[in-house]
Design a protein around this motif. Sequence first.
Motif, PDB file in Angstrom:
ATOM      1  N   ALA A 113       1.066  -1.288  -0.121  1.00  0.00           N
ATOM      2  CA  ALA A 113       0.141  -0.106  -0.073  1.00  0.00           C
ATOM      3  C   ALA A 113       0.739   1.296  -0.092  1.00  0.00           C
ATOM      4  CB  ALA A 113      -1.140   0.031   1.082  1.00  0.00           C
ATOM      5  N   HIS A 114       1.856   1.180   0.738  1.00  0.00           N
ATOM      6  CA  HIS A 114       2.779   2.349   0.614  1.00  0.00           C
ATOM      7  C   HIS A 114       3.458   2.543  -0.662  1.00  0.00           C
ATOM      8  CE1 HIS A 114       2.779   3.540   4.645  1.00  0.00           C
ATOM      9  NE2 HIS A 114       3.245   2.499   5.368  1.00  0.00           N
ATOM     10  N   LEU A 115       3.846   1.353  -1.401  1.00  0.00           N
ATOM     11  CA  LEU A 115       4.325   1.456  -2.843  1.00  0.00           C
ATOM     12  C   LEU A 115       3.332   2.191  -3.624  1.00  0.00           C
ATOM     13  CD1 LEU A 115       5.971  -1.807  -3.656  1.00  0.00           C
ATOM     14  CD2 LEU A 115       7.114   0.267  -3.223  1.00  0.00           C
ATOM     15  N   LEU A 116       2.128   1.872  -3.595  1.00  0.00           N
ATOM     16  CA  LEU A 116       1.122   2.433  -4.387  1.00  0.00           C
ATOM     17  C   LEU A 116       0.837   3.716  -4.132  1.00  0.00           C
ATOM     18  CD1 LEU A 116      -1.013   1.345  -6.197  1.00  0.00           C
ATOM     19  CD2 LEU A 116      -2.798   1.348  -4.168  1.00  0.00           C
ATOM     20  N   SER A 117       1.074   4.450  -2.689  1.00  0.00           N
ATOM     21  CA  SER A 117       0.886   5.647  -2.433  1.00  0.00           C
ATOM     22  C   SER A 117       2.088   6.493  -3.032  1.00  0.00           C
ATOM     23  CB  SER A 117       0.696   5.683  -0.787  1.00  0.00           C
ATOM     24  OG  SER A 117       0.694   7.065  -0.430  1.00  0.00           O
ATOM     25  N   ALA A 118       3.229   6.085  -2.786  1.00  0.00           N
ATOM     26  CA  ALA A 118       4.445   6.537  -3.270  1.00  0.00           C
ATOM     27  C   ALA A 118       4.603   6.780  -4.632  1.00  0.00           C
ATOM     28  CB  ALA A 118       5.862   5.542  -2.740  1.00  0.00           C
ATOM     29  N   GLY A 119       4.034   5.645  -5.527  1.00  0.00           N
ATOM     30  CA  GLY A 119       3.984   5.706  -6.962  1.00  0.00           C
ATOM     31  C   GLY A 119       3.097   7.089  -7.154  1.00  0.00           C
ATOM     32  N   HIS A 120       1.821   7.143  -6.700  1.00  0.00           N
ATOM     33  CA  HIS A 120       0.912   8.317  -6.913  1.00  0.00           C
ATOM     34  C   HIS A 120       1.349   9.561  -6.819  1.00  0.00           C
ATOM     35  CE1 HIS A 120      -2.823   9.976  -7.374  1.00  0.00           C
ATOM     36  NE2 HIS A 120      -2.796  10.476  -6.161  1.00  0.00           N
ATOM     37  N   ALA A 121       2.361   9.785  -5.578  1.00  0.00           N
ATOM     38  CA  ALA A 121       3.050  11.156  -5.066  1.00  0.00           C
ATOM     39  C   ALA A 121       4.121  11.248  -6.406  1.00  0.00           C
ATOM     40  CB  ALA A 121       3.592  10.808  -3.882  1.00  0.00           C
ATOM     41  N   SER A 122       4.922  10.216  -6.728  1.00  0.00           N
ATOM     42  CA  SER A 122       5.964  10.261  -7.700  1.00  0.00           C
ATOM     43  C   SER A 122       5.414  10.939  -9.147  1.00  0.00           C
ATOM     44  CB  SER A 122       6.868   9.064  -7.780  1.00  0.00           C
ATOM     45  OG  SER A 122       7.691   9.162  -8.676  1.00  0.00           O
ATOM     46  N   ASN A 123       4.433  10.253  -9.446  1.00  0.00           N
ATOM     47  CA  ASN A 123       3.732  10.592 -10.647  1.00  0.00           C
ATOM     48  C   ASN A 123       3.221  11.939 -10.792  1.00  0.00           C
ATOM     49  OD1 ASN A 123       3.935   7.915 -11.628  1.00  0.00           O
ATOM     50  ND2 ASN A 123       1.817   7.111 -11.061  1.00  0.00           N
ATOM     51  N   VAL A 124       2.995  12.598  -9.833  1.00  0.00           N
ATOM     52  CA  VAL A 124       2.657  13.974  -9.746  1.00  0.00           C
ATOM     53  C   VAL A 124       3.561  14.967  -9.312  1.00  0.00           C
ATOM     54  CG1 VAL A 124       0.263  13.670  -9.776  1.00  0.00           C
ATOM     55  CG2 VAL A 124       1.201  13.749  -7.651  1.00  0.00           C
ATOM     56  N   PHE A 125       4.995  14.306  -9.178  1.00  0.00           N
ATOM     57  CA  PHE A 125       6.069  14.979  -8.741  1.00  0.00           C
ATOM     58  C   PHE A 125       6.152  15.583  -7.468  1.00  0.00           C
ATOM     59  CE2 PHE A 125       6.044  14.841 -13.381  1.00  0.00           C
ATOM     60  CZ  PHE A 125       7.177  14.226 -13.598  1.00  0.00           C
ATOM     61  N   ILE A 126       5.431  14.977  -6.480  1.00  0.00           N
ATOM     62  CA  ILE A 126       5.449  15.301  -4.830  1.00  0.00           C
ATOM     63  C   ILE A 126       6.511  14.550  -4.507  1.00  0.00           C
ATOM     64  CG2 ILE A 126       4.285  15.481  -2.650  1.00  0.00           C
ATOM     65  CD1 ILE A 126       1.662  15.426  -4.440  1.00  0.00           C
ATOM     66  N   ASN A 127       7.933  14.990  -4.764  1.00  0.00           N
ATOM     67  CA  ASN A 127       9.057  13.888  -4.537  1.00  0.00           C
ATOM     68  C   ASN A 127       9.299  13.524  -3.142  1.00  0.00           C
ATOM     69  OD1 ASN A 127       9.571  14.102  -7.401  1.00  0.00           O
ATOM     70  ND2 ASN A 127      10.756  16.081  -7.264  1.00  0.00           N
ATOM     71  N   ASP A 128       9.125  14.502  -2.183  1.00  0.00           N
ATOM     72  CA  ASP A 128       9.514  14.402  -0.739  1.00  0.00           C
ATOM     73  C   ASP A 128       8.471  13.494  -0.121  1.00  0.00           C
ATOM     74  OD1 ASP A 128      11.718  16.069  -0.775  1.00  0.00           O
ATOM     75  OD2 ASP A 128      10.506  17.794  -0.043  1.00  0.00           O
ATOM     76  N   GLN A 129       7.120  13.409  -0.467  1.00  0.00           N
ATOM     77  CA  GLN A 129       6.245  12.586  -0.342  1.00  0.00           C
ATOM     78  C   GLN A 129       6.305  11.295  -0.760  1.00  0.00           C
ATOM     79  OE1 GLN A 129       3.888  13.457   2.094  1.00  0.00           O
ATOM     80  NE2 GLN A 129       2.752  11.540   2.204  1.00  0.00           N
ATOM     81  N   ALA A 130       6.888  11.137  -1.977  1.00  0.00           N
ATOM     82  CA  ALA A 130       6.986   9.825  -2.704  1.00  0.00           C
ATOM     83  C   ALA A 130       8.356   9.099  -2.000  1.00  0.00           C
ATOM     84  CB  ALA A 130       7.624  10.032  -3.960  1.00  0.00           C
ATOM     85  N   VAL A 131       9.348   9.928  -1.618  1.00  0.00           N
ATOM     86  CA  VAL A 131      10.686   9.216  -1.022  1.00  0.00           C
ATOM     87  C   VAL A 131      10.025   8.645   0.491  1.00  0.00           C
ATOM     88  CG1 VAL A 131      12.830   9.575  -0.024  1.00  0.00           C
ATOM     89  CG2 VAL A 131      12.111  10.474  -2.155  1.00  0.00           C
ATOM     90  N   LEU A 132       9.283   9.467   1.106  1.00  0.00           N
ATOM     91  CA  LEU A 132       8.560   9.060   2.470  1.00  0.00           C
ATOM     92  C   LEU A 132       8.072   7.981   2.442  1.00  0.00           C
ATOM     93  CD1 LEU A 132       8.118   9.788   5.635  1.00  0.00           C
ATOM     94  CD2 LEU A 132       6.131  11.147   4.757  1.00  0.00           C
TER      95      LEU A 132
END
Length: 319
Positions: A113-132
């Motif tokens: 689930a974290h992977l799914l959330s990270a991918g979503h953040a990465s796709n919209v370039f919310i980089n810090d959130q994606a790394v977290l």
Amino acid sequence: VQGDVFDAKITEMARRKFKRTNYPLDALFVNLESRGFIKRNQVYGKAMIHWVFCQPLMREACYQNLSLRDRRELHAHSADAMEEVYGSSIENYSAQLAMHRECAEQWRLAGEAHLLSAGHASNVFINDQAVLRYRQAVEAIDKIDSPDNMDMQVKVNALAGAIRVLLRMGNYDESEKLVREMQSVAFRVIDLADADRFYATICAKKGATKQSEQYLWHALNNLGDSAEFDSAKAWILFDLAGFYFRAGDLEKARHNLRLRSICQGSSDSLESVHADILEGKIAHAQGRFAEASEIFLKVHQIAEKNKCASALSNACINL
């Protein structure tokens, strides 16, 4: 267990799985609303699907009165219900899904689930959130006492995702640390090749060009001749073509692009756009201007068809 704002559908499905259906849910909501405990969430208008606790402290007190076993079970049922109700839209609720899986101590599912959330953040370039989120996926897997290969693959995928975002951000030192960790836990040849590609990128950015070339060739050679890895080999060959182009060895760059085409095949998809742009740049550098223009026009058409602004911009600049 859903929080201060909760979904009636999720509540109904979770309590059925929990086998607590003594009273109709609608009647319970009407009773609680009349007492001022909950109210309809006005954001959702007349749908009346979402509700909110009027007093968050009351919700917290009710939650704390649940036994630890009941909490875990209810969180697990809520997560299952979310996946059933939201279906293909679950990505939009992935952070909440991860919270439920963690509270249920379902660590691999929490990692996914974290992977799914990270991918979503990465796709919209919310980089810090994606790394977290990628780091939280790693932490979830680290809580498993005896992880199996499926567990470890989630960790490898999380490390790879974090590295990609960190490279995008230009954080090469932190990327290098995660690549070392990825190499220590990866067990599939294709993931080890990805780690070599990451190292090659980091070395190139730090000016260690010889090492960068060595890592790319190491990745390519380790994949062998199996057609199973053709897609991965195509990306490595693209990296090598880019490396030789930047080094001024245009013939080697062209040669690796041809090899890439053999692995990947010809395509009008966005996946081939980067290679087409590089091919056009090589043609331009070699003075084959008509050919370069033809390639960039092709890229322009593909970008327009796929509504890809970055590829369209790139094609226009090169034209």
